[in-house]
Design an enzyme around this catalytic site. Structure first.
Site, short mmCIF file in Angstrom:
data_model
loop_
_atom_site.label_atom_id
_atom_site.label_comp_id
_atom_site.label_asym_id
_atom_site.label_seq_id
_atom_site.Cartn_x
_atom_site.Cartn_y
_atom_site.Cartn_z
N LYS A 44 150.23 -8.42 138.28
CA LYS A 44 150.98 -8.54 139.54
C LYS A 44 151.22 -9.98 139.97
O LYS A 44 152.01 -10.23 140.88
CB LYS A 44 150.25 -7.78 140.64
CG LYS A 44 150.28 -6.28 140.42
CD LYS A 44 151.68 -5.71 140.47
CE LYS A 44 151.66 -4.21 140.45
NZ LYS A 44 152.98 -3.63 140.72
N SER A 264 142.60 1.13 134.89
CA SER A 264 143.97 1.55 134.57
C SER A 264 144.32 1.14 133.14
O SER A 264 145.08 1.83 132.46
CB SER A 264 144.97 0.97 135.57
OG SER A 264 145.12 -0.41 135.41
#
Lengths: 321, 93
Positions: A44, A264
Site C-alpha cells: 500500500k 493475507s
C-alpha cells in the site's frame, strides 16, 4: 544506488523470490514479490504515494499549506502508508478503522501521527467505507482520496508493480493476488494482459465471515467503484475464497523458505497452490503472487506460535486482508 | 441430486429462518430457479429481473465465484456446497 534523499524513493522495486519448493506441481514455478520491503511495510505504500502525488498534481492538496486534513477508510495498510506519507508532507490524516484489526496495525497508525476514528468491527471494511463517505460529505473541506474509487490506486500498479513483475518474470502465465480495493489486480492485471493476453489473473478473497451478517439488505453490498469503472470483471479470470485455516497453514509453511509474511500473503500463496494443482499434467506454468506485507503486524494474533484451532478462531474475527 | 445452499442472514427470513437449504439441480441456474420457486420471497433478490445475477450478490460453488466459471451454466454435483453472499469490500489491506 544505495544512497537515497528520501524514504519515499525507497517505495517499489521490490524483490521477487522463487517459492517453487512449495509448488504441488513440478511443472509449475511459483514466484512471490515481497511488498513488505516497502518502507512503511506493505504494497500500500505504492498506492498511498500515488494517491497523494496525484492529488498534489491536481491541486487538491498543496504541499506546505497549513491545516490540510485528509480522511480515508482503511483496515490498516493503506492507513499506515498514508500516515507515513502525510507525516512527511505535513498533512493531517484521519483514518476510519474497524475496531477488529490487529493491535499492531492500530499502533503503526499512531506511530506516524494519524488520528483514528473507530467504525464497528461487525461491519468490517464496508462499515469503515460507509462512515468515511458520510464524514467526507459532512466535511467538504476535508480531502477524501477514497482508494476504492480513485484511479490513482490501480495506476500505481499499472505503472510500477506490473512492469516490475513482467521485467523480472517475463515467462509469467498466471498472476494471483488478493482482492480488497481491487487496485493491485486491476493495475497489474491490465498491464500484464496488454503484454500477453494469455496471462490468467486470479483473485483471492478472504471469507466474509461474520461481516456479512451485519448487512441489513443486499443493497448494503459493495463493489469498489474502480472495479466497475475499469472493467474488473473482464480482467479477472477466476475469483476464489481461501479460508482462515488454509491461510494460516500456508503463512506458516512460508517460514520453511525463510519468509515471514502476513496472513493475507499466506492466503494468496494457498490460492497459488490451488492454481498450480489445476494446471493440466505435462503443461508448464509460471505463477507470480504478491506477498502484501511481512508478519510483524500479526504477531499478536499468535498466527505462528499458538494452537492452530485457536488461531483460526481468532483469525475469523479479525480483518487480516 | 441435492446440493447444499448456504444463505446469508439477510435472506434467511425468506426461507423460514434456515441457514442452509437442500435443492436439486445440475447447474447453478437450475438450482437457483428451484430455490426461488420454492421460496417466492427470494424473487428478484438473487436473480435480477433481466435473468442475470443481481450485481450485489456473489454465488460460490465450493469457494469459486461462478461469475468467473460458467455463470448460471456452472455445473453442480451431489454434495457441492453453494454459498450466496452479498458483495463486500474484502478489506482495505
Amino acid at each position: 544506488m544505495t544512497r537515497y534523499s528520501s524514504v519515499l524513493d525507497l517505495i517499489g522495486e521490490t524483490p521477487m523470490v522463487d517459492v517453487s519448493a512449495l509448488s504441488p506441481n513440478p511443472n509449475v514455478k511459483i514466484w512471490t514479490k515481497l511488498e513488505g520491503r516497502n518502507p512503511a511495510g506493505s504494497v500500500k505504500d505504492r498506492v498511498a504515494l500515488s494517491l497523494v502525488e496525484q492529488a498534489e498534481a491536481d491541486g487538491i492538496l498543496v504541499p506546505g499549506a497549513p491545516d490540510q486534513i485528509l480522511i480515508e477508510p482503511s483496515s490498516g495498510n493503506t492507513g499506515i502508508a498514508l500516515a507515513m506519507v502525510c507525516r512527511m508532507k505535513g498533512y493531517h490524516l484521519k483514518v476510519v478503522l474497524p475496531t477488529n484489526v490487529s493491535i499492531e496495525r492500530r499502533q503503526l497508525l499512531e506511530v506516524f501521527g494519524a488520528e483514528i476514528i473507530e467504525s464497528p468491527g461487525s461491519e468490517g471494511s464496508n462499515g469503515a467505507v460507509r462512515m468515511a463517505r458520510g464524514l467526507a460529505a459532512e466535511h467538504p473541506e476535508w480531502v477524501f482520496l477514497y482508494q476504492y474509487a480513485n484511479p490513482a490506486n490501480p495506476k500505481a500498479h499499472y505503472e510500477h508493480t506490473g512492469p516490475e513483475i513482467f521485467a523480472d518474470v517475463p515467462e509469467i502465465t498466471h498472476f494471483v493476488a488478493g482482492l480488497g480495493t481491487s487496485g493491485t489486480l486491476l493495475g497489474v492485471g491490465r498491464y500484464l494482459k496488454e503484454q500477453n493476453p494469455d496471462i490468467q489473473v486470479w483473485a483471492i478473497e478472504p471469507p466474509t465471515g461474520e461481516m456479512v451478517d451485519g448487512l441489513r439488505n443486499l443493497d448494503d453490498g459493495y463493489i469498489p467503484p474502480i472495479f466497475a469503472d475499469l472493467g474488473g470483471a473482464e480482467i479477472l479470470d477466476r475469483k476464489t475464497v481461501v479460508r482462515p485455516r488454509e491461510s494460516i497453514e500456508w503463512t506458516r509453511k512460508m517460514t520453511e523458505l525463510g519468509l515471514f509474511v502476513g496472513i493475507s500473503s499466506g492466503a494468496i500463496m494457498a490460492g497459488a497452490v490451488r492454481c498450480a494443482s489445476q494446471i493440466p499434467e505435462g503443461q508448464a506454468a509460471t505463477i507470480v503472487t504478491i506477498a502484501c506485507d511481512d508478519g510483524w503486524k500479526y504477531l499478536s494474533t499468535g498466527a505462528w506460535t499458538d494452537d492452530i484451532d485457536t488461531v483460526v478462531d481468532r483469525a475469523s474475527k479479525v480483518i487480516y486482508f | 441430486m441435492p446440493v447444499s445452499i448456504r444463505l446469508p442472514t439477510v435472506l434467511r427470513p425468506q426461507v423460514g429462518g434456515q441457514a442452509t437449504v437442500q435443492i436439486e439441480g445440475s447447474t447453478i441456474g437450475e438450482v437457483l430457479s428451484t430455490l426461488v420457486a420454492e421460496h417466492p420471497g427470494l424473487s428478484g433478490q438473487v436473480i435480477a429481473e433481466d435473468g442475470a445475477l443481481n450485481k450485489f450478490v456473489n454465488i460460490y460453488v465450493n469457494d469459486d465465484d461462478v461469475r468467473y466459471l460458467q455463470q448460471l451454466d456452472t455445473p453442480v454435483a451431489d454434495g457441492d456446497e453453494v454459498s450466496i453472499l452479498p458483495a463486500v469490500a474484502g478489506g482495505a489491506n
